[in-house]
Design a protein around this motif. Structure first.
Motif, PDB file in Angstrom:
ATOM      1  N   LEU A 144      -5.126 -78.125 -85.088  1.00 17.25           N
ATOM      2  CA  LEU A 144      -3.845 -77.787 -84.462  1.00 17.25           C
ATOM      3  C   LEU A 144      -2.885 -77.190 -85.485  1.00 17.25           C
ATOM      4  CD1 LEU A 144      -1.987 -77.879 -81.973  1.00 17.25           C
ATOM      5  CD2 LEU A 144      -1.320 -80.188 -82.692  1.00 17.25           C
ATOM      6  N   GLN A 145      -2.277 -76.068 -85.107  1.00 17.18           N
ATOM      7  CA  GLN A 145      -1.241 -75.428 -85.917  1.00 17.18           C
ATOM      8  C   GLN A 145      -0.018 -75.206 -85.026  1.00 17.18           C
ATOM      9  OE1 GLN A 145      -2.787 -71.830 -87.639  1.00 17.18           O
ATOM     10  NE2 GLN A 145      -4.149 -72.910 -89.063  1.00 17.18           N
ATOM     11  N   CYS A 146       1.020 -75.969 -85.284  1.00 18.95           N
ATOM     12  CA  CYS A 146       2.223 -75.910 -84.448  1.00 18.95           C
ATOM     13  C   CYS A 146       3.069 -74.688 -84.827  1.00 18.95           C
ATOM     14  CB  CYS A 146       3.070 -77.164 -84.625  1.00 18.95           C
ATOM     15  SG  CYS A 146       2.220 -78.683 -84.093  1.00 18.95           S
ATOM     16  N   PRO A 147       3.469 -73.939 -83.851  1.00 17.62           N
ATOM     17  CA  PRO A 147       4.329 -72.773 -84.141  1.00 17.62           C
ATOM     18  C   PRO A 147       5.736 -73.238 -84.536  1.00 17.62           C
ATOM     19  CG  PRO A 147       4.099 -73.055 -81.761  1.00 17.62           C
ATOM     20  CD  PRO A 147       3.214 -74.078 -82.379  1.00 17.62           C
ATOM     21  N   ARG A 148       6.421 -72.483 -85.385  1.00 19.73           N
ATOM     22  CA  ARG A 148       7.798 -72.825 -85.758  1.00 19.73           C
ATOM     23  C   ARG A 148       8.740 -72.643 -84.581  1.00 19.73           C
ATOM     24  NH1 ARG A 148       8.538 -70.097 -91.747  1.00 19.73           N
ATOM     25  NH2 ARG A 148       6.918 -71.302 -92.811  1.00 19.73           N
ATOM     26  N   PRO A 149       9.685 -73.462 -84.440  1.00 17.82           N
ATOM     27  CA  PRO A 149      10.186 -74.555 -85.300  1.00 17.82           C
ATOM     28  C   PRO A 149       9.532 -75.899 -85.030  1.00 17.82           C
ATOM     29  CG  PRO A 149      11.700 -74.227 -83.495  1.00 17.82           C
ATOM     30  CD  PRO A 149      10.599 -73.228 -83.286  1.00 17.82           C
ATOM     31  N   TYR A 150       8.324 -75.900 -84.391  1.00 17.14           N
ATOM     32  CA  TYR A 150       7.648 -77.168 -84.060  1.00 17.14           C
ATOM     33  C   TYR A 150       6.924 -77.699 -85.285  1.00 17.14           C
ATOM     34  CZ  TYR A 150       8.471 -76.333 -79.088  1.00 17.14           C
ATOM     35  OH  TYR A 150       9.073 -76.131 -77.870  1.00 17.14           O
ATOM     36  N   VAL A 151       6.886 -79.034 -85.262  1.00 15.63           N
ATOM     37  CA  VAL A 151       6.152 -79.710 -86.322  1.00 15.63           C
ATOM     38  C   VAL A 151       5.099 -80.608 -85.669  1.00 15.63           C
ATOM     39  CG1 VAL A 151       8.044 -79.650 -87.991  1.00 15.63           C
ATOM     40  CG2 VAL A 151       7.862 -81.584 -86.421  1.00 15.63           C
TER      41      VAL A 151
ATOM     42  N   ASN B  72      17.470 -79.802 -84.891  1.00 14.66           N
ATOM     43  CA  ASN B  72      17.224 -78.430 -85.348  1.00 14.66           C
ATOM     44  C   ASN B  72      17.824 -77.467 -84.320  1.00 14.66           C
ATOM     45  OD1 ASN B  72      16.257 -75.986 -86.262  1.00 14.66           O
ATOM     46  ND2 ASN B  72      14.133 -76.716 -86.543  1.00 14.66           N
ATOM     47  N   PRO B  73      18.812 -76.663 -84.766  1.00 14.79           N
ATOM     48  CA  PRO B  73      19.458 -75.729 -83.820  1.00 14.79           C
ATOM     49  C   PRO B  73      18.478 -74.777 -83.159  1.00 14.79           C
ATOM     50  CG  PRO B  73      20.704 -75.862 -85.871  1.00 14.79           C
ATOM     51  CD  PRO B  73      19.434 -76.602 -86.120  1.00 14.79           C
ATOM     52  N   ALA B  74      17.384 -74.473 -83.811  1.00  9.69           N
ATOM     53  CA  ALA B  74      16.402 -73.540 -83.237  1.00  9.69           C
ATOM     54  C   ALA B  74      15.653 -74.149 -82.065  1.00  9.69           C
ATOM     55  CB  ALA B  74      15.421 -73.099 -84.298  1.00  9.69           C
ATOM     56  N   CYS B  75      15.727 -75.460 -81.943  1.00 12.36           N
ATOM     57  CA  CYS B  75      14.987 -76.137 -80.871  1.00 12.36           C
ATOM     58  C   CYS B  75      15.844 -76.362 -79.625  1.00 12.36           C
ATOM     59  CB  CYS B  75      14.470 -77.484 -81.372  1.00 12.36           C
ATOM     60  SG  CYS B  75      13.284 -77.363 -82.720  1.00 12.36           S
ATOM     61  N   ARG B  76      17.110 -75.893 -79.686  1.00 13.16           N
ATOM     62  CA  ARG B  76      18.022 -76.197 -78.578  1.00 13.16           C
ATOM     63  C   ARG B  76      17.469 -75.704 -77.230  1.00 13.16           C
ATOM     64  NH1 ARG B  76      24.045 -74.638 -79.722  1.00 13.16           N
ATOM     65  NH2 ARG B  76      23.575 -76.225 -81.300  1.00 13.16           N
TER      66      ARG B  76
END
Length: 465
Positions: free
Chosen positions: A335-342, A355-359
């Motif tokens: 598994l490789q999570c795309p940004r901004p996912y961890v 994380n503002p990018a996850c809003r």
């Protein structure tokens, strides 16, 4: 001295009768004897042999148009026409025949003189006759029987057989004929069941034969069943029956039109559902074949998926995960999570609220995989989705966010916190479908709205099994 007896001698032509000279020899035994020659009987009262009147004692002594005339020691059968000629009212009386002196031997018999004109034409008997009718005088003075059959002096018709007797002859029929209306007629032995089965009448005899499947016994009348199976007329099995036989075939074969030859039975042509995948005919049987990724099940007809991930018969690396589906497998990369996912687990990615990018992104993405048979019947419930965390005052909305371009799926909510993915249209494989199933959480009390995603990858097999 013994003398022969004339019995039943018949003259069929008056001219011949008048031309013949008949001689009668009277034979008498001495009075002291009780045994008389043929034609005489011993009289106890007179103690001498007296003549027997055969015309009165023998029933039907003469047949046909013949009249019986008694003679001393015998009788004559003369045509009645001899007695139909006119004669005078007072015919001359014939003198009594003289009897010989028993003490000194025999003497000649006295016979009447020739008849005068107008008198009945009785045959005249010559004197000094030594042999009775049917016998001839031999040179040695003895009387020998005349064989009328050999001299052809008999009167048997061409259909009869002449049999010589002492002093005469008999007209008879050969075996297979009987006398009917003075003619020898053929006996139809077939009318009397002489043969068990088939009968052919032939003149004077008959011939028996048998129906097919039987042979004639040595008695030439009865029939015996033939065991045709001894000659192996069938290509497989043979069963003998009465008068015939039957052929049977081994399993997987059928009898041809000739009733003897067995040909292979094409079981695959009976039904397309004999095998789950493909049927291959073999001599006397058949076999089922499954496509790659399957093996033939114990029933010999069904196809069962081979789990390459369990058998180890796969090409996945140690870093990859082997995923088995119907008819195949696939190797899943790490598994490789795309940004901004961890990555928070081996199959889940999270986007932190700090994380503002996850809003505007879903809070979590959960990765799931499943397989689906090609052409599966619909509607079918194939996947279930449910909220794992509940918040007071919150409610949930389930929907397909992406991947449902062909409209093959829809979400059916089954409770406040769960829903089911339904296949509404059949999908033909091989095909891979990726669906994003979204669960939206709404809480109006705290004015919250968020979502989570299940990224479902569906591997549609090539075959419907």
């Amino acid at each position: 001295m013994l003398c022969g007896r004339r019995r039943g001698f018949r003259l069929y032509s008056p001219a011949r009768m008048l031309a013949a000279l008949v001689f009668i020899l009277l034979c008498l035994h001495p009075a002291h004897g009780q045994t008389c020659t043929d034609g005489f009987a011993f009289d106890r009262r007179s103690r001498q042999c007296i003549d027997v009147d055969e015309c009165r004692t023998l029933p039907d002594a003469c047949r046909g148009d013949m009249r019986c005339v008694n003679q001393n020691g015998g009788y004559l059968c003369l045509p009645r026409t001899l007695y139909s000629q006119p004669f005078r009212p007072d015919p001359p009386v014939l003198p009594e025949p003289g009897y010989p002196d028993t003490a000194v031997g025999f003497q000649d018999t006295v016979f009447p003189s020739p008849v005068r004109p107008g008198e009945p034409s009785y045959p005249r008997l010559r004197p000094t006759a030594h042999c009775v009718l049917g016998y001839s005088l031999a040179e040695d003075g003895t009387c020998n029987d005349i064989d009328e059959c050999e001299t052809n002096s008999h009167h048997c018709n061409p259909t009869q057989v002449c049999i010589n007797t002492s002093g005469g002859y008999t007209c008879s029929c050969t075996e297979g004929f009987w006398l009917l209306g003075g003619q020898c007629q053929d006996i139809d032995e077939c009318r009397y069941g002489y043969c068990q089965q088939l009968c052919a009448n032939v003149p004077g005899s008959y011939s028996c034969s048998c129906n097919p499947g039987f042979i004639l016994n040595p008695d030439s009348r009865t029939c015996q069943d033939v065991d045709e199976c001894e000659d192996e007329p069938c290509s497989h099995g043979c069963f003998n029956t009465y008068g015939s036989f039957m052929c049977n075939c081994d399993e997987g074969f059928e009898l041809e039109a000739d009733g003897r030859t067995c040909i292979d039975l094409n079981e695959c042509g009976f039904s397309e559902f004999l095998c789950q995948h493909r049927c291959v005919n073999t001599p006397g049987s058949f076999s089922c074949i499954c496509p790659p990724g399957y093996y033939v099940y114990e029933d010999g007809r069904s196809c069962e998926d081979i789990n390459e991930c369990e058998t180890g018969n796969n090409t996945c690396t140690t870093a990859q995960v082997c995923f088995n589906f119907q008819g195949g497998y696939t190797c899943l990369d790490p598994l490789q999570c795309p940004r901004p996912y961890v990555e928070v687990s081996e199959n889940q990615c999270m986007c932190s609220a700090e994380n503002p990018a996850c809003r505007d992104e879903p809070f979590t993405i959960l990765y799931r995989h499943m397989d689906l048979s090609s052409g599966r019947s619909v509607p079918a419930d194939i996947f279930q989705m449910q909220a794992t965390t509940r918040y007071p005052g919150a409610f949930y909305i389930f929907q397909i966010k992406s991947g449902n371009d062909g409209r093959e799926f829809y979400m059916r909510q089954t409770s406040n916190v769960s829903a089911t993915l339904v296949l509404s249209r059949p999908i033909t494989g091989p095909k891979t479908v990726v669906l994003d199933l979204e669960m939206v959480t709404v809480n109006n009390v705290i004015n919250f709205r968020g979502s989570s995603i299940i990224r479902l990858t569906i591997f549609v097999s090539e075959h419907p099994f």
